[in-house]
Design a protein around this motif. Structure first.
Motif, PDB file in Angstrom:
ATOM      1  N   LEU A 192     -26.693-102.344  28.787  1.00 50.44           N
ATOM      2  CA  LEU A 192     -26.976-103.182  29.937  1.00 50.44           C
ATOM      3  C   LEU A 192     -28.471-103.437  30.047  1.00 50.44           C
ATOM      4  O   LEU A 192     -29.286-102.715  29.468  1.00 50.44           O
ATOM      5  CB  LEU A 192     -26.431-102.557  31.229  1.00 50.44           C
ATOM      6  N   VAL A 193     -28.794-104.492  30.775  1.00 46.35           N
ATOM      7  CA  VAL A 193     -30.188-104.802  31.082  1.00 46.35           C
ATOM      8  C   VAL A 193     -30.301-104.951  32.586  1.00 46.35           C
ATOM      9  O   VAL A 193     -29.604-105.768  33.198  1.00 46.35           O
ATOM     10  CB  VAL A 193     -30.653-106.091  30.379  1.00 46.35           C
ATOM     11  N   MET A 194     -31.142-104.116  33.190  1.00 46.34           N
ATOM     12  CA  MET A 194     -31.357-104.146  34.635  1.00 46.34           C
ATOM     13  C   MET A 194     -32.834-104.355  34.903  1.00 46.34           C
ATOM     14  O   MET A 194     -33.660-103.536  34.500  1.00 46.34           O
ATOM     15  CB  MET A 194     -30.849-102.858  35.300  1.00 46.34           C
ATOM     16  N   GLN A 195     -33.138-105.490  35.524  1.00 48.87           N
ATOM     17  CA  GLN A 195     -34.532-105.812  35.819  1.00 48.87           C
ATOM     18  C   GLN A 195     -35.412-105.703  34.575  1.00 48.87           C
ATOM     19  O   GLN A 195     -36.525-105.192  34.612  1.00 48.87           O
ATOM     20  CB  GLN A 195     -35.048-104.906  36.933  1.00 48.87           C
ATOM     21  N   GLY A 196     -34.871-106.167  33.455  1.00 50.09           N
ATOM     22  CA  GLY A 196     -35.600-106.134  32.194  1.00 50.09           C
ATOM     23  C   GLY A 196     -35.504-104.831  31.432  1.00 50.09           C
ATOM     24  O   GLY A 196     -35.886-104.776  30.265  1.00 50.09           O
ATOM     25  N   ARG A 197     -35.006-103.765  32.088  1.00 45.70           N
ATOM     26  CA  ARG A 197     -34.893-102.462  31.416  1.00 45.70           C
ATOM     27  C   ARG A 197     -33.583-102.382  30.640  1.00 45.70           C
ATOM     28  O   ARG A 197     -32.513-102.594  31.204  1.00 45.70           O
ATOM     29  CB  ARG A 197     -34.938-101.317  32.429  1.00 45.70           C
ATOM     30  N   HIS A 198     -33.659-102.066  29.371  1.00 42.67           N
ATOM     31  CA  HIS A 198     -32.471-101.929  28.531  1.00 42.67           C
ATOM     32  C   HIS A 198     -31.991-100.483  28.587  1.00 42.67           C
ATOM     33  O   HIS A 198     -32.754 -99.553  28.319  1.00 42.67           O
ATOM     34  CB  HIS A 198     -32.812-102.320  27.088  1.00 42.67           C
ATOM     35  N   VAL A 199     -30.726-100.315  28.941  1.00 39.99           N
ATOM     36  CA  VAL A 199     -30.113 -98.992  29.026  1.00 39.99           C
ATOM     37  C   VAL A 199     -28.929 -98.964  28.072  1.00 39.99           C
ATOM     38  O   VAL A 199     -28.087 -99.870  28.084  1.00 39.99           O
ATOM     39  CB  VAL A 199     -29.654 -98.668  30.460  1.00 39.99           C
ATOM     40  N   GLU A 203     -43.330-101.475  29.972  1.00 41.68           N
ATOM     41  CA  GLU A 203     -43.450-102.465  31.038  1.00 41.68           C
ATOM     42  C   GLU A 203     -43.533-103.868  30.447  1.00 41.68           C
ATOM     43  O   GLU A 203     -42.943-104.821  30.970  1.00 41.68           O
ATOM     44  CB  GLU A 203     -44.689-102.180  31.888  1.00 41.68           C
ATOM     45  N   GLN A 204     -44.268-104.011  29.360  1.00 37.04           N
ATOM     46  CA  GLN A 204     -44.375-105.317  28.709  1.00 37.04           C
ATOM     47  C   GLN A 204     -43.037-105.738  28.097  1.00 37.04           C
ATOM     48  O   GLN A 204     -42.641-106.906  28.179  1.00 37.04           O
ATOM     49  CB  GLN A 204     -45.470-105.277  27.640  1.00 37.04           C
ATOM     50  N   ALA A 205     -42.328-104.786  27.490  1.00 35.58           N
ATOM     51  CA  ALA A 205     -41.015-105.099  26.926  1.00 35.58           C
ATOM     52  C   ALA A 205     -40.033-105.508  28.023  1.00 35.58           C
ATOM     53  O   ALA A 205     -39.252-106.452  27.866  1.00 35.58           O
ATOM     54  CB  ALA A 205     -40.467-103.896  26.159  1.00 35.58           C
ATOM     55  N   ALA A 206     -40.087-104.817  29.166  1.00 35.70           N
ATOM     56  CA  ALA A 206     -39.214-105.156  30.288  1.00 35.70           C
ATOM     57  C   ALA A 206     -39.553-106.543  30.826  1.00 35.70           C
ATOM     58  O   ALA A 206     -38.660-107.316  31.190  1.00 35.70           O
ATOM     59  CB  ALA A 206     -39.347-104.109  31.393  1.00 35.70           C
ATOM     60  N   GLY A 207     -40.840-106.873  30.888  1.00 37.95           N
ATOM     61  CA  GLY A 207     -41.232-108.197  31.350  1.00 37.95           C
ATOM     62  C   GLY A 207     -40.719-109.291  30.435  1.00 37.95           C
ATOM     63  O   GLY A 207     -40.298-110.353  30.899  1.00 37.95           O
ATOM     64  N   LEU A 208     -40.762-109.049  29.120  1.00 39.82           N
ATOM     65  CA  LEU A 208     -40.238-110.026  28.171  1.00 39.82           C
ATOM     66  C   LEU A 208     -38.735-110.198  28.356  1.00 39.82           C
ATOM     67  O   LEU A 208     -38.223-111.324  28.394  1.00 39.82           O
ATOM     68  CB  LEU A 208     -40.553-109.578  26.744  1.00 39.82           C
ATOM     69  N   ASN A 209     -38.007-109.074  28.460  1.00 41.14           N
ATOM     70  CA  ASN A 209     -36.557-109.152  28.668  1.00 41.14           C
ATOM     71  C   ASN A 209     -36.211-109.928  29.934  1.00 41.14           C
ATOM     72  O   ASN A 209     -35.330-110.786  29.937  1.00 41.14           O
ATOM     73  CB  ASN A 209     -35.954-107.748  28.753  1.00 41.14           C
ATOM     74  N   ALA A 210     -36.918-109.598  31.022  1.00 39.69           N
ATOM     75  CA  ALA A 210     -36.630-110.262  32.298  1.00 39.69           C
ATOM     76  C   ALA A 210     -36.966-111.744  32.227  1.00 39.69           C
ATOM     77  O   ALA A 210     -36.258-112.579  32.810  1.00 39.69           O
ATOM     78  CB  ALA A 210     -37.417-109.586  33.419  1.00 39.69           C
ATOM     79  N   GLY A 211     -38.036-112.073  31.517  1.00 43.14           N
ATOM     80  CA  GLY A 211     -38.414-113.472  31.401  1.00 43.14           C
ATOM     81  C   GLY A 211     -37.397-114.285  30.621  1.00 43.14           C
ATOM     82  O   GLY A 211     -37.161-115.453  30.922  1.00 43.14           O
ATOM     83  N   ILE A 212     -36.789-113.673  29.614  1.00 42.11           N
ATOM     84  CA  ILE A 212     -35.812-114.380  28.788  1.00 42.11           C
ATOM     85  C   ILE A 212     -34.426-114.353  29.428  1.00 42.11           C
ATOM     86  O   ILE A 212     -33.735-115.375  29.485  1.00 42.11           O
ATOM     87  CB  ILE A 212     -35.749-113.762  27.377  1.00 42.11           C
ATOM     88  N   LEU A 213     -34.000-113.190  29.914  1.00 35.18           N
ATOM     89  CA  LEU A 213     -32.641-113.028  30.427  1.00 35.18           C
ATOM     90  C   LEU A 213     -32.512-113.344  31.905  1.00 35.18           C
ATOM     91  O   LEU A 213     -31.413-113.547  32.410  1.00 35.18           O
ATOM     92  CB  LEU A 213     -32.159-111.591  30.176  1.00 35.18           C
ATOM     93  N   GLY A 214     -33.633-113.368  32.631  1.00 34.27           N
ATOM     94  CA  GLY A 214     -33.572-113.602  34.066  1.00 34.27           C
ATOM     95  C   GLY A 214     -33.660-112.299  34.837  1.00 34.27           C
ATOM     96  O   GLY A 214     -33.623-111.199  34.276  1.00 34.27           O
ATOM     97  N   LEU A 215     -33.771-112.431  36.151  1.00 34.00           N
ATOM     98  CA  LEU A 215     -33.990-111.264  37.002  1.00 34.00           C
ATOM     99  C   LEU A 215     -32.691-110.635  37.506  1.00 34.00           C
ATOM    100  O   LEU A 215     -32.729-109.690  38.291  1.00 34.00           O
ATOM    101  CB  LEU A 215     -34.870-111.659  38.199  1.00 34.00           C
ATOM    102  N   ASP A 216     -31.547-111.157  37.083  1.00 32.38           N
ATOM    103  CA  ASP A 216     -30.289-110.510  37.434  1.00 32.38           C
ATOM    104  C   ASP A 216     -30.041-109.326  36.504  1.00 32.38           C
ATOM    105  O   ASP A 216     -30.742-109.133  35.509  1.00 32.38           O
ATOM    106  CB  ASP A 216     -29.135-111.502  37.336  1.00 32.38           C
ATOM    107  N   ASP A 217     -29.015-108.544  36.837  1.00 32.85           N
ATOM    108  CA  ASP A 217     -28.628-107.395  36.021  1.00 32.85           C
ATOM    109  C   ASP A 217     -27.358-107.750  35.258  1.00 32.85           C
ATOM    110  O   ASP A 217     -26.425-108.340  35.826  1.00 32.85           O
ATOM    111  CB  ASP A 217     -28.372-106.169  36.906  1.00 32.85           C
ATOM    112  N   TYR A 218     -27.295-107.352  33.995  1.00 26.98           N
ATOM    113  CA  TYR A 218     -26.155-107.730  33.160  1.00 26.98           C
ATOM    114  C   TYR A 218     -25.698-106.561  32.293  1.00 26.98           C
ATOM    115  O   TYR A 218     -26.509-105.780  31.802  1.00 26.98           O
ATOM    116  CB  TYR A 218     -26.529-108.870  32.214  1.00 26.98           C
TER     117      TYR A 218
END
Length: 268
Positions: free
Chosen positions: A57-64, A17-32
């Motif tokens: 891909l990164v969706m809502q901070g989650r890296h897949v 959850e913390q890693a996802a929050g960091l990703n979302a904070g840096i990359l934004g709340l869109d999906d890429y």
């Protein structure tokens, strides 16, 4: 209570959850989709099968990550009806808060009219959602025929591209002639040229040639800029062409042989 995440705590303490929050904070709340591997390239194999290539891909901070291509089955269409299916990457949080992600085909509703996309899950896991869908492709079906898939995702460019878009080159002499110079600098895809010419072709409609720009400085299409001399005399059109040639053309009236100079800017 504040907690140091990227630091040694003497115990396992960093969470997904913390890693996802960091990703979302840096990359934004869109999906890429990230600019790596096959970028989830789609191939239609048959009337009911597609293959999705490798990608990240990164969706809502989650890296897949998809390390190998994957076949997906599309439910057969029906004669005389149309349908839109969606291929999505589906995040899910199950029992004991176990999280997963997989590619899923969401089947649309057949119709004899204009088909619409099926509903997907849109509550972000950052907001407590336990199922979330990132659309990747729309699969249009007309009867039993699969049409051309439509990509629905954005590709996130790497930081190196962002750096290039912000970095300015030094001023370079691009054309050096006995009649003058054309110098330029670039900031990302924006080019600025400074023309300093020692003399001009006389005559109301005569033309002149500056020279040829290096390939990496050429615009994607022919461009024209207006030059106005002192007291309304010496009117010219400056041409910067896609093949790199730079010319000028007098625009009637009184045209002298005086030196002239101007600055032009354009995007590559």
């Amino acid at each position: 209570m504040a907690e140091l995440v990227t630091g040694h705590a003497g115990k396992a303490h960093a969470t997904a959850e913390q890693a996802a929050g960091l990703n979302a904070g840096i990359l934004g709340l869109d999906d890429y989709v990230l600019n790596m591997h096959d970028k989830f390239k789609i191939t239609v194999v048959s009337a009911n099968k597609v293959t999705i290539g490798t990608g990240e891909l990164v969706m809502q901070g989650r890296h897949v990550s998809q390390g190998t291509p994957e076949d997906l089955i599309v439910t057969n269409g029906s004669q005389g009806q149309k349908r839109n299916d969606l291929i999505v990457c589906r995040y899910a949080k199950g029992s004991q808060n176990i999280e997963s992600a997989k590619l899923v085909v969401v089947r649309g509703t057949p119709t004899t009219g204009t088909p619409t996309d099926p509903a997907v899950n849109t509550t972000s896991p950052l907001d407590g959602g336990t199922t979330y869908d990132m659309p990747l492709y729309r699969i249009p079906l007309d009867g039993i025929t699969i049409g051309a898939p439509v990509a629905l995702f954005n590709v996130l460019k790497p930081m190196s591209d962002v750096w290039d878009s912000l970095t300015q080159t030094e001023v370079l002499t691009l054309i050096n002639s006995t009649y003058g110079t054309v110098k330029g600098y670039r900031r990302g895809s924006l080019v600025t040229l400074r023309i300093d010419w020692k003399s001009s072709a006389s005559g109301s409609w005569n033309t002149g040639n500056f020279g040829t720009l290096p390939e990496s400085w050429r615009p994607p299409m022919d461009l024209n800029f207006s030059y106005g001399g002192r007291d309304g005399a010496n009117q010219k059109i400056i041409n910067v062409n896609a093949n790199g040639t730079m010319t000028y053309a007098n625009q009637g009236g009184t045209q002298g042989t005086n030196a002239f100079g101007m600055t032009v800017s354009y995007a590559l």
